[in-house]
Write an enzyme that holds these catalytic residues in place. Structure first.
Site, PDB file in Angstrom:
ATOM      1  CB  THR A   1      -7.724  -1.917  -2.138  1.00 43.69           C
ATOM      2  OG1 THR A   1      -6.530  -1.613  -2.854  1.00 43.69           O
ATOM      3  CG2 THR A   1      -7.450  -2.945  -1.067  1.00 43.69           C
ATOM      4  CG  ASP A   2      -6.455  -0.172  -7.179  1.00 46.10           C
ATOM      5  OD1 ASP A   2      -6.010  -0.048  -6.030  1.00 46.10           O
ATOM      6  OD2 ASP A   2      -5.731  -0.356  -8.179  1.00 46.10           O
TER       7      ASP A   2
ATOM      8  CE  LYS B   1      -6.397   2.038  -2.741  1.00 43.38           C
ATOM      9  NZ  LYS B   1      -5.750   1.005  -3.526  1.00 43.38           N
TER      10      LYS B   1
ATOM     11  CB  THR C   1      -2.887  -6.526  -3.353  1.00 44.12           C
ATOM     12  OG1 THR C   1      -2.685  -5.585  -4.399  1.00 44.12           O
ATOM     13  CG2 THR C   1      -1.610  -6.698  -2.580  1.00 44.12           C
TER      14      THR C   1
HETATM   15  N1  ASP Z   1      -4.363  -2.903  -8.038  1.00 46.52           N
HETATM   16  C1  ASP Z   1      -4.865  -3.748  -6.982  1.00 46.52           C
HETATM   17  C2  ASP Z   1      -6.332  -3.995  -7.232  1.00 46.52           C
HETATM   18  O1  ASP Z   1      -7.143  -3.185  -6.955  1.00 46.52           O
HETATM   19  C3  ASP Z   1      -4.612  -3.126  -5.663  1.00 46.52           C
HETATM   20  C4  ASP Z   1      -5.053  -3.912  -4.480  1.00 46.52           C
HETATM   21  O2  ASP Z   1      -5.571  -4.993  -4.515  1.00 46.52           O
HETATM   22  O3  ASP Z   1      -4.841  -3.380  -3.379  1.00 46.52           O
HETATM   23  O4  ASP Z   1      -6.652  -5.043  -7.727  1.00 46.52           O
END
Ligand code: ASP
Length: 461
Positions: free
Chosen positions: A183-184, A262, A107
């Site tokens: 983040t995932d 997370k 993201t």
């Molecule tokens: N789905 C995204 C990822 O992990 C979520 C994010 O970046 O926060 O790539």
């Protein structure tokens, strides 16, 4: 009429726009059967259905409204969204530290594609700087897009390339490294990088964002500023994760790469240090250390890079009545390692024992972790634990399941020898196993206190 004026709208959707004298980029007040909305009419993809109009609400979310349910639609103004941010050359100042920003996707590197309404990974690191010019006050930044993937698509190939590129940048003399990442699975990557890149003389700071930068509540810019600051000026030479501390933007937290996870699917304060307290808080003024047992920045260039990785490793998250055929399937498919996330102090049920024994006898390396996340595996307390150890399962202290998984992949990439694997697994590299949890670790120093106070303040009203 130019087709751009109604871009992507056809059929009933187009008819309702024309009927009310509005078009794409109109800022509208809509009364529909489902309620009242204020937002901007977004263009649509040519392949979208004909029956809806799509609004971008002020809170950043998109909403689709069925044309038939619209009662009134009034233009309050016009606001064309400019989402293409120009690439900018970063100014150079010989007095400032040199930071390398690697982009992997997620993201933080995304923007909304207004044609489809989907979040797509399409921000280059150069665009990223273009949108956060404050970075130039902190350092000289050079950027490189390693990948452009959402983080569920990270895997050994990406881990190995990232570790090697980090090694090269350290040799070239970088003062700090920042890695933009989804983040995932950021905690998975933080863990494997902690094993693949050891004794770094400089900070390696992973950063992401929970909300894309076209949304008003985005955490992208602040996280990036904090991460770049930690990389440029901070003295913690470890693999770190830098994300929002509390739910507000008061400060960021620096978490050790082997103790972070997370913990919330949508909060910006989603990353928490587990089984310990974070290393530091960070804000525009700099770092506020919460502890002093960290590896210090050095001027040498002697990092150790070891990119070993065995893919045939899995995590089994135990649940009551897990059937033994799951374990058998791992053995029959040549899995070399299994990390069990067991119940309580590290347990599975008795019907699983024969399958676990067969796996251990066939040379599969099995390690026990706890699904409570906080606390230690303690297999001497109950008969169950002792029995499971007798089958050949090794307790993995207080390693988090995902961290134990990454470490086992890394260990088995180096050797299949039982004793050597066990030695690697149980010798801490950087805090993945600790002697004790600090008494104030559990949910304290996690940005929780201001939030609790705020909660109490609002309910007392
Ligand atoms: N789905 C995204 C990822 O992990 C979520 C994010 O970046 O926060 O790539």
């Amino acid at each position: 009429m130019s087709s751009d004026k109604y871009k992507g709208y056809r059929g009933k959707g187009l008819a309702v726009l024309k009927e009310h004298g509005v078009s794409v980029w109109s800022d509208v007040d809509v009364v529909a059967e489902s309620g009242r909305f204020r937002g901007i009419i977004l263009p649509r993809s040519e392949t979208a259905d004909e029956n809806h109009i799509v609004l971008k609400l002020n809170n950043g979310y998109n909403v689709g409204l069925t044309a038939d349910t619209i009662i009134s639609l009034k233009e309050m103004g016009r606001r064309e969204a400019h989402y293409k941010i120009p690439e900018k050359d970063f100014p150079y100042d010989s007095k400032k530290p040199n930071v390398k920003l690697f982009g992997t996707g997620g993201t933080i590197a995304s923007r909304l594609d207004y044609r489809t309404g989907a979040v797509i990974p399409a921000f280059s690191p150069g665009e990223l700087y273009g949108s956060v010019p404050e970075l130039a006050d902190i350092c000289n930044l050079t950027t490189e897009k390693l990948f452009g993937v959402f983080s569920e698509n990270m895997g050994p190939e990406q881990y190995i390339k990232t570790a090697k590129r980090i090694g090269e940048e350290i040799e070239k003399g970088a003062d700090g490294i920042v890695i933009g990442h989804g983040t995932d699975t950021m905690h998975h990557t933080a863990a494997i990088l902690s094993f693949m890149v050891q004794d770094s003389p400089i900070p390696i700071v992973m950063v992401g964002s929970q909300r894309s930068s076209d949304r008003p509540s985005s955490d992208a810019a602040l996280n990036l500023i904090n991460a770049v600051k930690a990389a440029a000026e901070g003295d913690i030479a470890e693999v770190l994760v830098c994300m929002f501390g509390p739910t507000s933007d008061q400060y960021g937290l620096l978490h050790r790469g082997t103790r972070v996870r997370k913990m919330h699917s949508s909060y910006r304060s989603t990353f928490r240090t587990i089984g310990d307290i974070p290393l530091a808080m960070i804000n525009r003024k700099g770092l506020i250390h919460l502890r002093d047992d960290y590896k210090r920045r050095r001027s040498d260039r002697n990092a150790k890079i070891n990119t070993a990785f065995e893919e045939k490793v899995t995590i089994l998250y135990y649940y009551p009545n897990m059937l033994p055929d799951i374990v058998d399937a791992c053995v029959d498919n040549n899995y070399r390692g299994i990390v069990i996330a067991g119940t309580g102090l590290g347990h599975v049920n008795k019907p699983l024992y024969p399958a676990v024994k067969r796996a251990c006898d066939k040379g599969v390396h099995i390690y026990m972790t706890v699904q409570t996340l906080w606390g230690y595996v303690q297999m001497y307390v109950y008969e169950t634990g002792r029995e499971i150890m007798e089958l050949g399962v090794v307790p993995a202290c207080n390693m988090l399941p995902e961290v134990a998984y990454m470490k086992l992949c890394w260990a088995l990439g180096q050797t299949d020898d039982r004793e050597k694997v066990e030695k690697i697994m149980l010798t801490p590299v950087n805090g993945e196993i600790t002697d004790r949890e600090p008494y104030n670790g559990y949910l304290i120093y996690q940005g929780a206190i201001p939030e609790v106070q705020e909660f109490l303040r609002t309910i007392k009203r």
